[in-house]
Scaffold this motif. Structure first.
Motif, short mmCIF file in Angstrom:
data_model
loop_
_atom_site.label_atom_id
_atom_site.label_comp_id
_atom_site.label_asym_id
_atom_site.label_seq_id
_atom_site.Cartn_x
_atom_site.Cartn_y
_atom_site.Cartn_z
N THR A 179 0.79 -1.37 -0.06
CA THR A 179 0.12 -0.18 -0.10
C THR A 179 0.92 0.87 0.31
O THR A 179 2.09 1.22 0.20
N ALA A 233 2.34 4.64 -2.02
CA ALA A 233 2.63 5.41 -3.24
C ALA A 233 4.32 5.28 -2.87
O ALA A 233 5.34 5.78 -2.90
N GLY A 234 4.50 4.61 -4.86
CA GLY A 234 5.67 4.43 -4.85
C GLY A 234 6.08 3.63 -6.09
O GLY A 234 4.92 2.60 -6.96
N GLU A 288 3.87 0.23 -10.62
CA GLU A 288 4.51 1.39 -9.60
C GLU A 288 2.71 1.79 -8.74
O GLU A 288 1.82 1.73 -9.39
N LEU A 289 2.95 2.09 -8.03
CA LEU A 289 0.97 2.57 -6.68
C LEU A 289 1.47 3.79 -7.09
O LEU A 289 1.81 4.80 -6.63
N ALA A 290 0.03 4.36 -6.87
CA ALA A 290 -0.57 5.86 -6.54
C ALA A 290 -1.31 5.65 -5.28
O ALA A 290 -1.63 4.55 -4.85
N GLU A 291 -1.39 6.45 -4.38
CA GLU A 291 -2.03 6.77 -3.26
C GLU A 291 -3.24 6.28 -3.58
O GLU A 291 -4.70 6.49 -4.01
N ASP A 339 -4.32 3.17 -3.70
CA ASP A 339 -3.35 1.04 -4.41
C ASP A 339 -3.18 0.61 -3.09
O ASP A 339 -2.63 1.07 -2.60
N VAL A 392 6.00 3.45 -0.11
CA VAL A 392 5.47 1.60 -0.19
C VAL A 392 5.62 0.98 1.23
O VAL A 392 6.54 0.61 1.59
#
Length: 464
Positions: free
Chosen positions: A378, A380-381, A399-402, A404, A445
Protein backbone atom coordinates in the motif's frame (compact mmCIF):
# COMPACT_ATOMS: atom_id res chain seq x y z
CA UNK A 1 -10.04 -27.43 -24.69
CA UNK A 2 -6.62 -26.00 -25.37
CA UNK A 3 -5.25 -27.29 -28.61
CA UNK A 4 -1.57 -28.06 -29.11
CA UNK A 5 0.27 -30.63 -31.14
CA UNK A 6 0.29 -33.89 -29.23
CA UNK A 7 3.74 -35.31 -28.49
CA UNK A 8 4.64 -38.89 -27.68
CA UNK A 9 4.95 -39.85 -24.05
CA UNK A 10 8.51 -40.44 -22.94
CA UNK A 11 7.88 -41.12 -19.27
CA UNK A 12 5.02 -43.07 -17.75
CA UNK A 13 3.85 -42.18 -14.25
CA UNK A 14 1.67 -44.32 -12.03
CA UNK A 15 -1.56 -42.56 -10.98
CA UNK A 16 -1.57 -43.72 -7.37
CA UNK A 17 -4.84 -42.92 -5.65
CA UNK A 18 -2.98 -42.29 -2.41
CA UNK A 19 -0.76 -39.69 -4.07
CA UNK A 20 -2.73 -36.66 -3.02
CA UNK A 21 -2.12 -33.04 -3.94
CA UNK A 22 0.89 -31.19 -2.60
CA UNK A 23 -1.23 -30.27 0.42
CA UNK A 24 -1.14 -33.87 1.58
CA UNK A 25 1.97 -35.36 -0.03
CA UNK A 26 4.34 -36.82 2.55
CA UNK A 27 7.31 -35.48 0.61
CA UNK A 28 7.82 -33.07 -2.26
CA UNK A 29 11.18 -33.42 -4.00
CA UNK A 30 10.61 -30.59 -6.47
CA UNK A 31 10.75 -27.16 -4.83
CA UNK A 32 8.61 -25.81 -7.66
CA UNK A 33 5.68 -28.09 -6.80
CA UNK A 34 2.78 -26.16 -5.19
CA UNK A 35 1.65 -26.87 -1.65
CA UNK A 36 -1.53 -24.78 -1.63
CA UNK A 37 -2.79 -25.11 -5.20
CA UNK A 38 -4.41 -28.55 -5.56
CA UNK A 39 -3.14 -30.84 -8.29
CA UNK A 40 -2.19 -34.51 -8.59
CA UNK A 41 1.34 -35.43 -7.65
CA UNK A 42 2.18 -36.27 -11.26
CA UNK A 43 0.97 -35.77 -14.82
CA UNK A 44 -0.15 -32.96 -17.10
CA UNK A 45 -2.83 -30.43 -16.05
CA UNK A 46 -4.46 -27.64 -18.05
CA UNK A 47 -7.92 -26.02 -18.25
CA UNK A 48 -10.23 -25.88 -15.20
CA UNK A 49 -13.55 -27.53 -16.01
CA UNK A 50 -16.96 -28.44 -14.63
CA UNK A 51 -16.87 -26.15 -11.58
CA UNK A 52 -19.98 -26.43 -9.38
CA UNK A 53 -21.08 -26.22 -5.76
CA UNK A 54 -22.77 -29.51 -4.83
CA UNK A 55 -23.53 -31.20 -1.52
CA UNK A 56 -21.74 -28.51 0.50
CA UNK A 57 -18.51 -28.61 -1.51
CA UNK A 58 -16.89 -26.80 -4.41
CA UNK A 59 -16.05 -29.35 -7.11
CA UNK A 60 -13.35 -28.39 -9.59
CA UNK A 61 -12.44 -30.63 -12.50
CA UNK A 62 -9.53 -30.10 -14.89
CA UNK A 63 -7.90 -31.36 -18.06
CA UNK A 64 -5.51 -34.06 -16.95
CA UNK A 65 -3.12 -36.63 -18.40
CA UNK A 66 -2.27 -39.06 -15.60
CA UNK A 67 0.32 -40.88 -17.72
CA UNK A 68 2.89 -38.17 -18.49
CA UNK A 69 3.70 -34.47 -18.31
CA UNK A 70 2.58 -34.05 -21.95
CA UNK A 71 -0.61 -32.60 -23.46
CA UNK A 72 -2.26 -35.81 -24.68
CA UNK A 73 -4.67 -38.56 -23.56
CA UNK A 74 -6.87 -36.00 -21.80
CA UNK A 75 -8.99 -37.12 -18.84
CA UNK A 76 -10.90 -35.07 -16.27
CA UNK A 77 -9.18 -34.86 -12.89
CA UNK A 78 -11.29 -33.91 -9.87
CA UNK A 79 -10.75 -32.11 -6.54
CA UNK A 80 -13.23 -30.67 -4.07
CA UNK A 81 -13.26 -28.36 -1.06
CA UNK A 82 -15.79 -27.09 1.49
CA UNK A 83 -14.00 -23.74 1.88
CA UNK A 84 -11.69 -23.12 -1.15
CA UNK A 85 -8.69 -23.67 1.14
CA UNK A 86 -8.35 -27.38 1.99
CA UNK A 87 -8.78 -29.65 -1.02
CA UNK A 88 -9.41 -33.37 -1.43
CA UNK A 89 -8.34 -35.25 -4.53
CA UNK A 90 -10.85 -37.71 -6.05
CA UNK A 91 -10.44 -40.47 -8.63
CA UNK A 92 -10.40 -39.48 -12.30
CA UNK A 93 -13.94 -38.47 -13.27
CA UNK A 94 -13.83 -39.01 -17.04
CA UNK A 95 -11.48 -40.99 -19.27
CA UNK A 96 -11.41 -41.21 -23.09
CA UNK A 97 -13.14 -44.21 -24.66
CA UNK A 98 -11.21 -45.39 -27.74
CA UNK A 99 -13.30 -45.61 -30.89
CA UNK A 100 -16.10 -43.37 -29.57
CA UNK A 101 -17.01 -39.68 -29.69
CA UNK A 102 -14.40 -38.88 -27.02
CA UNK A 103 -11.74 -41.35 -28.10
CA UNK A 104 -9.21 -38.55 -28.63
CA UNK A 105 -9.96 -36.96 -25.28
CA UNK A 106 -12.53 -35.59 -22.86
CA UNK A 107 -11.90 -31.91 -23.49
CA UNK A 108 -13.12 -28.77 -21.80
CA UNK A 109 -16.63 -28.08 -20.56
CA UNK A 110 -18.75 -26.96 -17.64
CA UNK A 111 -20.81 -28.29 -14.73
CA UNK A 112 -24.54 -27.72 -14.32
CA UNK A 113 -27.29 -28.92 -12.04
CA UNK A 114 -29.99 -30.46 -14.21
CA UNK A 115 -33.33 -31.27 -12.55
CA UNK A 116 -31.54 -31.52 -9.22
CA UNK A 117 -28.71 -33.73 -10.49
CA UNK A 118 -25.11 -32.68 -11.13
CA UNK A 119 -24.10 -33.00 -14.77
CA UNK A 120 -21.03 -32.17 -16.84
CA UNK A 121 -21.06 -30.94 -20.43
CA UNK A 122 -17.84 -31.27 -22.41
CA UNK A 123 -16.23 -31.51 -25.84
CA UNK A 124 -15.63 -35.04 -27.01
CA UNK A 125 -13.15 -35.37 -29.88
CA UNK A 126 -12.76 -38.42 -32.10
CA UNK A 127 -9.45 -37.22 -33.59
CA UNK A 128 -6.98 -34.34 -33.56
CA UNK A 129 -8.57 -32.25 -36.32
CA UNK A 130 -10.24 -29.61 -34.15
CA UNK A 131 -13.87 -30.70 -34.38
CA UNK A 132 -15.82 -32.00 -31.43
CA UNK A 133 -19.29 -32.97 -30.31
CA UNK A 134 -21.00 -31.93 -27.09
CA UNK A 135 -21.21 -34.80 -24.61
CA UNK A 136 -23.38 -34.79 -21.46
CA UNK A 137 -22.95 -37.05 -18.42
CA UNK A 138 -25.16 -36.98 -15.32
CA UNK A 139 -23.38 -37.76 -12.07
CA UNK A 140 -24.34 -38.95 -8.62
CA UNK A 141 -26.00 -36.59 -6.15
CA UNK A 142 -22.67 -35.96 -4.40
CA UNK A 143 -20.79 -35.39 -7.72
CA UNK A 144 -18.45 -38.30 -6.99
CA UNK A 145 -19.62 -40.93 -9.52
CA UNK A 146 -19.45 -40.09 -13.25
CA UNK A 147 -19.91 -43.56 -14.68
CA UNK A 148 -23.32 -42.76 -16.22
CA UNK A 149 -24.27 -42.85 -19.90
CA UNK A 150 -22.48 -40.37 -22.14
CA UNK A 151 -25.01 -38.69 -24.43
CA UNK A 152 -24.13 -36.66 -27.55
CA UNK A 153 -26.24 -33.52 -27.12
CA UNK A 154 -24.93 -31.56 -30.13
CA UNK A 155 -23.10 -32.70 -33.25
CA UNK A 156 -20.94 -30.63 -35.58
CA UNK A 157 -22.56 -27.37 -36.79
CA UNK A 158 -24.09 -27.18 -40.23
CA UNK A 159 -22.16 -24.05 -41.26
CA UNK A 160 -19.29 -25.16 -43.52
CA UNK A 161 -17.32 -21.99 -42.69
CA UNK A 162 -16.65 -23.34 -39.19
CA UNK A 163 -13.02 -24.46 -38.93
CA UNK A 164 -13.03 -25.46 -35.26
CA UNK A 165 -15.61 -25.80 -32.50
CA UNK A 166 -15.22 -26.75 -28.83
CA UNK A 167 -15.69 -25.82 -25.17
CA UNK A 168 -19.44 -25.55 -24.43
CA UNK A 169 -20.68 -23.09 -21.80
CA UNK A 170 -24.26 -23.10 -20.44
CA UNK A 171 -26.11 -20.04 -19.14
CA UNK A 172 -29.67 -18.88 -18.41
CA UNK A 173 -31.57 -15.90 -19.82
CA UNK A 174 -35.27 -15.12 -19.99
CA UNK A 175 -36.28 -18.25 -18.10
CA UNK A 176 -34.54 -20.52 -20.63
CA UNK A 177 -31.23 -22.33 -20.73
CA UNK A 178 -28.81 -21.56 -23.57
CA UNK A 179 -25.27 -22.53 -24.51
CA UNK A 180 -22.38 -21.14 -26.48
CA UNK A 181 -19.42 -22.96 -28.00
CA UNK A 182 -16.08 -21.46 -28.91
CA UNK A 183 -15.49 -21.56 -32.64
CA UNK A 184 -13.34 -20.38 -35.51
CA UNK A 185 -14.76 -19.39 -38.88
CA UNK A 186 -12.85 -19.16 -42.14
CA UNK A 187 -14.16 -15.66 -42.95
CA UNK A 188 -13.96 -13.86 -39.58
CA UNK A 189 -11.84 -15.90 -37.13
CA UNK A 190 -13.37 -15.98 -33.64
CA UNK A 191 -17.05 -16.81 -33.25
CA UNK A 192 -19.53 -18.09 -30.68
CA UNK A 193 -22.08 -20.68 -31.76
CA UNK A 194 -25.44 -20.38 -29.99
CA UNK A 195 -27.63 -23.33 -28.99
CA UNK A 196 -30.92 -23.74 -27.21
CA UNK A 197 -30.72 -26.14 -24.26
CA UNK A 198 -34.29 -26.72 -23.11
CA UNK A 199 -33.26 -30.39 -22.94
CA UNK A 200 -29.70 -30.82 -21.69
CA UNK A 201 -29.40 -34.05 -23.68
CA UNK A 202 -30.63 -32.59 -27.00
CA UNK A 203 -29.48 -29.13 -28.12
CA UNK A 204 -30.80 -27.06 -31.02
CA UNK A 205 -28.66 -24.87 -33.28
CA UNK A 206 -29.61 -21.19 -33.02
CA UNK A 207 -26.96 -19.51 -35.18
CA UNK A 208 -24.31 -17.24 -33.64
CA UNK A 209 -24.28 -15.13 -30.50
CA UNK A 210 -21.24 -13.14 -31.64
CA UNK A 211 -18.43 -13.05 -34.20
CA UNK A 212 -15.13 -11.21 -34.32
CA UNK A 213 -16.46 -8.63 -36.79
CA UNK A 214 -19.02 -7.25 -34.31
CA UNK A 215 -18.60 -3.66 -33.02
CA UNK A 216 -16.10 -3.31 -30.13
CA UNK A 217 -15.25 -7.04 -30.32
CA UNK A 218 -13.46 -6.33 -33.61
CA UNK A 219 -10.80 -4.54 -31.53
CA UNK A 220 -9.56 -7.88 -30.14
CA UNK A 221 -6.30 -9.32 -31.46
CA UNK A 222 -6.92 -11.39 -34.62
CA UNK A 223 -6.94 -15.13 -34.06
CA UNK A 224 -8.19 -18.32 -35.69
CA UNK A 225 -10.78 -19.03 -33.04
CA UNK A 226 -12.13 -18.30 -29.59
CA UNK A 227 -11.58 -21.03 -27.01
CA UNK A 228 -13.14 -21.59 -23.59
CA UNK A 229 -15.88 -18.93 -23.80
CA UNK A 230 -17.42 -17.88 -20.47
CA UNK A 231 -20.53 -15.70 -20.17
CA UNK A 232 -21.60 -14.50 -16.73
CA UNK A 233 -23.80 -11.84 -15.21
CA UNK A 234 -22.26 -9.34 -12.78
CA UNK A 235 -24.98 -7.05 -11.40
CA UNK A 236 -26.70 -5.51 -14.43
CA UNK A 237 -23.76 -6.26 -16.73
CA UNK A 238 -22.74 -9.33 -18.68
CA UNK A 239 -19.08 -10.31 -19.05
CA UNK A 240 -17.82 -12.52 -21.85
CA UNK A 241 -14.37 -14.14 -21.63
CA UNK A 242 -12.66 -15.70 -24.65
CA UNK A 243 -9.23 -17.28 -24.95
CA UNK A 244 -7.57 -16.15 -28.19
CA UNK A 245 -6.29 -19.15 -30.16
CA UNK A 246 -3.84 -19.50 -33.03
CA UNK A 247 -3.06 -23.06 -34.10
CA UNK A 248 0.47 -24.05 -33.17
CA UNK A 249 1.32 -20.56 -31.83
CA UNK A 250 1.79 -19.24 -28.28
CA UNK A 251 -1.52 -18.36 -26.67
CA UNK A 252 -2.51 -14.73 -27.27
CA UNK A 253 -4.17 -14.06 -23.96
CA UNK A 254 -7.66 -14.03 -22.49
CA UNK A 255 -9.94 -11.15 -23.44
CA UNK A 256 -12.92 -9.78 -21.54
CA UNK A 257 -15.87 -8.14 -23.23
CA UNK A 258 -18.23 -6.07 -21.08
CA UNK A 259 -21.75 -5.53 -22.35
CA UNK A 260 -25.44 -6.18 -21.99
CA UNK A 261 -27.71 -8.98 -23.09
CA UNK A 262 -31.39 -9.18 -23.92
CA UNK A 263 -33.76 -11.36 -25.89
CA UNK A 264 -34.54 -10.30 -29.44
CA UNK A 265 -38.28 -9.59 -29.69
CA UNK A 266 -38.57 -11.14 -33.14
CA UNK A 267 -36.55 -14.34 -32.69
CA UNK A 268 -36.57 -14.82 -28.91
CA UNK A 269 -32.80 -15.41 -29.05
CA UNK A 270 -30.15 -13.76 -26.86
CA UNK A 271 -28.42 -10.68 -28.28
CA UNK A 272 -25.11 -9.56 -26.75
CA UNK A 273 -24.15 -5.89 -27.14
CA UNK A 274 -20.51 -5.13 -26.32
CA UNK A 275 -19.37 -1.76 -25.00
CA UNK A 276 -15.74 -2.31 -23.91
CA UNK A 277 -13.03 -4.94 -24.05
CA UNK A 278 -9.63 -5.64 -22.53
CA UNK A 279 -7.24 -8.37 -21.32
CA UNK A 280 -8.12 -10.05 -18.02
CA UNK A 281 -4.59 -11.19 -17.04
CA UNK A 282 -1.38 -9.80 -18.52
CA UNK A 283 1.03 -12.34 -17.02
CA UNK A 284 3.08 -14.79 -19.07
CA UNK A 285 1.29 -17.91 -17.86
CA UNK A 286 -2.50 -17.39 -17.70
CA UNK A 287 -4.92 -19.05 -20.15
CA UNK A 288 -8.26 -20.86 -20.52
CA UNK A 289 -10.08 -19.71 -17.35
CA UNK A 290 -13.46 -20.96 -16.21
CA UNK A 291 -15.96 -18.70 -14.47
CA UNK A 292 -18.92 -19.88 -12.41
CA UNK A 293 -21.94 -17.96 -11.15
CA UNK A 294 -22.21 -18.54 -7.39
CA UNK A 295 -25.70 -18.02 -5.97
CA UNK A 296 -24.64 -17.78 -2.33
CA UNK A 297 -25.22 -21.45 -1.48
CA UNK A 298 -21.65 -21.59 -0.16
CA UNK A 299 -22.47 -19.07 2.56
CA UNK A 300 -20.85 -16.13 0.75
CA UNK A 301 -22.60 -13.29 -1.12
CA UNK A 302 -23.52 -13.90 -4.74
CA UNK A 303 -20.42 -13.57 -6.89
CA UNK A 304 -18.56 -14.91 -9.91
CA UNK A 305 -15.65 -17.22 -9.10
CA UNK A 306 -12.91 -17.98 -11.60
CA UNK A 307 -9.92 -20.29 -11.93
CA UNK A 308 -7.32 -20.22 -14.72
CA UNK A 309 -4.64 -22.51 -16.07
CA UNK A 310 -1.09 -21.49 -15.11
CA UNK A 311 1.16 -22.76 -17.89
CA UNK A 312 4.83 -23.58 -17.41
CA UNK A 313 5.89 -20.28 -19.02
CA UNK A 314 8.18 -17.91 -17.13
CA UNK A 315 8.40 -14.19 -17.99
CA UNK A 316 11.38 -12.81 -19.91
CA UNK A 317 14.49 -12.68 -17.78
CA UNK A 318 13.32 -15.42 -15.39
CA UNK A 319 14.69 -18.97 -15.58
CA UNK A 320 12.05 -21.27 -17.01
CA UNK A 321 11.64 -24.97 -17.61
CA UNK A 322 12.10 -26.87 -20.84
CA UNK A 323 9.96 -29.79 -21.92
CA UNK A 324 12.82 -32.05 -20.85
CA UNK A 325 12.72 -30.43 -17.39
CA UNK A 326 8.99 -31.09 -16.97
CA UNK A 327 9.40 -34.64 -18.28
CA UNK A 328 12.08 -35.19 -15.67
CA UNK A 329 9.98 -33.73 -12.83
CA UNK A 330 6.94 -35.69 -14.03
CA UNK A 331 4.36 -32.91 -13.83
CA UNK A 332 3.24 -29.81 -15.72
CA UNK A 333 0.65 -27.09 -15.13
CA UNK A 334 -1.57 -26.04 -12.26
CA UNK A 335 -4.69 -24.05 -11.58
CA UNK A 336 -4.54 -20.54 -10.16
CA UNK A 337 -5.94 -19.70 -6.77
CA UNK A 338 -9.71 -19.01 -6.98
CA UNK A 339 -10.47 -15.42 -7.94
CA UNK A 340 -13.55 -13.23 -7.99
CA UNK A 341 -14.53 -11.40 -11.16
CA UNK A 342 -15.73 -7.86 -10.51
CA UNK A 343 -16.88 -4.93 -12.66
CA UNK A 344 -15.73 -1.43 -11.71
CA UNK A 345 -17.29 1.14 -14.01
CA UNK A 346 -16.37 0.00 -17.51
CA UNK A 347 -13.47 -2.20 -16.40
CA UNK A 348 -13.40 -5.91 -15.53
CA UNK A 349 -10.97 -7.03 -12.85
CA UNK A 350 -9.96 -10.19 -11.00
CA UNK A 351 -9.36 -10.12 -7.24
CA UNK A 352 -8.30 -12.95 -4.90
CA UNK A 353 -11.22 -14.96 -3.53
CA UNK A 354 -12.08 -13.58 -0.10
CA UNK A 355 -11.43 -16.94 1.56
CA UNK A 356 -7.70 -16.78 0.76
CA UNK A 357 -6.93 -14.48 3.69
CA UNK A 358 -7.54 -17.62 5.78
CA UNK A 359 -4.18 -18.94 4.55
CA UNK A 360 -2.21 -16.16 6.26
CA UNK A 361 0.02 -17.63 8.97
CA UNK A 362 3.11 -15.97 10.46
CA UNK A 363 4.30 -12.42 9.80
CA UNK A 364 7.50 -12.54 7.71
CA UNK A 365 10.01 -10.16 6.14
CA UNK A 366 8.95 -9.15 2.60
CA UNK A 367 12.64 -8.91 1.65
CA UNK A 368 13.19 -12.63 2.47
CA UNK A 369 10.04 -14.58 1.69
CA UNK A 370 9.31 -18.28 2.14
CA UNK A 371 8.09 -20.24 -0.87
CA UNK A 372 4.47 -19.91 0.30
CA UNK A 373 3.76 -16.27 1.05
CA UNK A 374 1.53 -13.25 0.57
CA UNK A 375 2.66 -9.64 0.38
CA UNK A 376 0.27 -6.68 0.61
CA UNK A 377 1.61 -3.37 -0.71
CA UNK A 378 0.00 0.00 0.00
CA UNK A 379 1.05 3.62 -0.31
CA UNK A 380 2.65 5.37 -3.28
CA UNK A 381 5.85 4.58 -5.17
CA UNK A 382 7.59 1.76 -6.99
CA UNK A 383 7.85 -1.86 -5.89
CA UNK A 384 9.22 -5.07 -7.36
CA UNK A 385 9.34 -8.83 -6.84
CA UNK A 386 12.37 -10.88 -7.79
CA UNK A 387 14.06 -14.21 -7.21
CA UNK A 388 17.17 -13.12 -5.35
CA UNK A 389 20.34 -15.18 -5.27
CA UNK A 390 23.64 -15.07 -7.09
CA UNK A 391 21.67 -13.40 -9.90
CA UNK A 392 18.51 -11.34 -9.53
CA UNK A 393 15.60 -12.45 -11.71
CA UNK A 394 13.01 -9.67 -11.91
CA UNK A 395 9.50 -11.14 -11.98
CA UNK A 396 7.37 -8.01 -11.57
CA UNK A 397 7.73 -4.28 -11.15
CA UNK A 398 4.86 -1.87 -10.55
CA UNK A 399 4.05 1.70 -9.59
CA UNK A 400 1.49 2.32 -6.85
CA UNK A 401 -0.56 5.49 -6.62
CA UNK A 402 -2.03 6.69 -3.34
CA UNK A 403 -5.01 4.45 -2.50
CA UNK A 404 -3.72 1.48 -4.53
CA UNK A 405 -3.30 -2.01 -3.13
CA UNK A 406 -1.17 -4.78 -4.57
CA UNK A 407 -1.51 -8.35 -3.33
CA UNK A 408 1.20 -10.82 -4.31
CA UNK A 409 0.41 -14.51 -3.72
CA UNK A 410 3.26 -17.02 -4.01
CA UNK A 411 3.13 -20.81 -3.89
CA UNK A 412 6.43 -22.41 -4.93
CA UNK A 413 6.61 -21.77 -8.70
CA UNK A 414 3.42 -19.73 -9.18
CA UNK A 415 3.15 -15.99 -8.57
CA UNK A 416 -0.25 -14.23 -8.76
CA UNK A 417 -0.36 -10.44 -8.63
CA UNK A 418 -3.49 -8.33 -8.13
CA UNK A 419 -3.11 -4.55 -8.41
CA UNK A 420 -6.31 -2.54 -7.96
CA UNK A 421 -7.43 -1.00 -11.22
CA UNK A 422 -5.10 -3.18 -13.33
CA UNK A 423 -5.30 -6.58 -15.03
CA UNK A 424 -4.15 -9.48 -12.88
CA UNK A 425 -0.76 -11.00 -13.66
CA UNK A 426 0.09 -14.70 -13.39
CA UNK A 427 3.72 -15.76 -13.64
CA UNK A 428 5.79 -18.89 -13.17
CA UNK A 429 9.24 -18.80 -11.56
CA UNK A 430 11.36 -21.65 -10.24
CA UNK A 431 13.41 -20.98 -7.09
CA UNK A 432 16.68 -22.92 -6.91
CA UNK A 433 19.06 -23.57 -4.04
CA UNK A 434 20.29 -20.29 -2.60
CA UNK A 435 17.40 -18.28 -4.07
CA UNK A 436 14.43 -16.65 -2.31
CA UNK A 437 11.56 -14.46 -3.37
CA UNK A 438 12.16 -10.85 -2.32
CA UNK A 439 10.11 -7.66 -2.50
CA UNK A 440 11.81 -4.28 -2.73
CA UNK A 441 9.86 -1.02 -2.43
CA UNK A 442 10.28 2.74 -2.25
CA UNK A 443 10.07 4.48 1.11
CA UNK A 444 6.51 5.57 0.38
CA UNK A 445 5.28 1.97 -0.03
CA UNK A 446 4.40 -0.21 2.96
CA UNK A 447 4.89 -3.99 2.65
CA UNK A 448 3.02 -6.37 4.96
CA UNK A 449 3.91 -10.03 4.48
CA UNK A 450 2.79 -13.41 5.80
CA UNK A 451 3.75 -17.00 5.25
CA UNK A 452 0.85 -19.03 3.87
CA UNK A 453 -0.36 -22.36 5.24
CA UNK A 454 -3.53 -24.37 5.64
CA UNK A 455 -5.63 -23.47 8.69
CA UNK A 456 -5.59 -26.03 11.51
CA UNK A 457 -8.76 -27.46 13.00
CA UNK A 458 -8.86 -24.52 15.42
CA UNK A 459 -8.94 -22.04 12.56
CA UNK A 460 -5.34 -20.80 12.83
CA UNK A 461 -2.96 -21.37 9.92
CA UNK A 462 -0.21 -23.89 10.54
CA UNK A 463 3.17 -22.92 9.16
CA UNK A 464 5.06 -25.38 6.95
Amino acid sequence: MTSTTALPSIRLISNRKEAMTGLHATHVLDRGFPLLHPRPEAGWLNDPNGIMFVDGRWHVFFQYNPGSARHEDIHWGHVSSPDLLAWEEHPVALAPRPGTTDGFGCWSGVGVVDQGRPAVVYSGARDRHGFSEVVVVHGSADAQDWSGERVVAASLPADERVTMVRDPFVFELGGRRWAIQGAGRSDVGGALLLCGVDDLDAWTEEGYLLTAEAPVVSELAPCEGWECPQLVRVGDDWVLLVSLWLDGQPHRGVAWVLGSMELDEATGRPVFSARRTGIIDEGSSFYAPQAVQSDGSDGQPERVLLWGWAQEIAPDGVRGRTQADTDDQGWSGMLTFPRELVVRGDEVELVPARELTGLRAEVVDAAELPDQAEVRLTGAGAASLALAGSDTQLIWRGELAEGDEVRILIDASIVEIHHTGHPAQTFRAYPADGERYAVRQDAGVRADAWSLALPTAGGVSASH
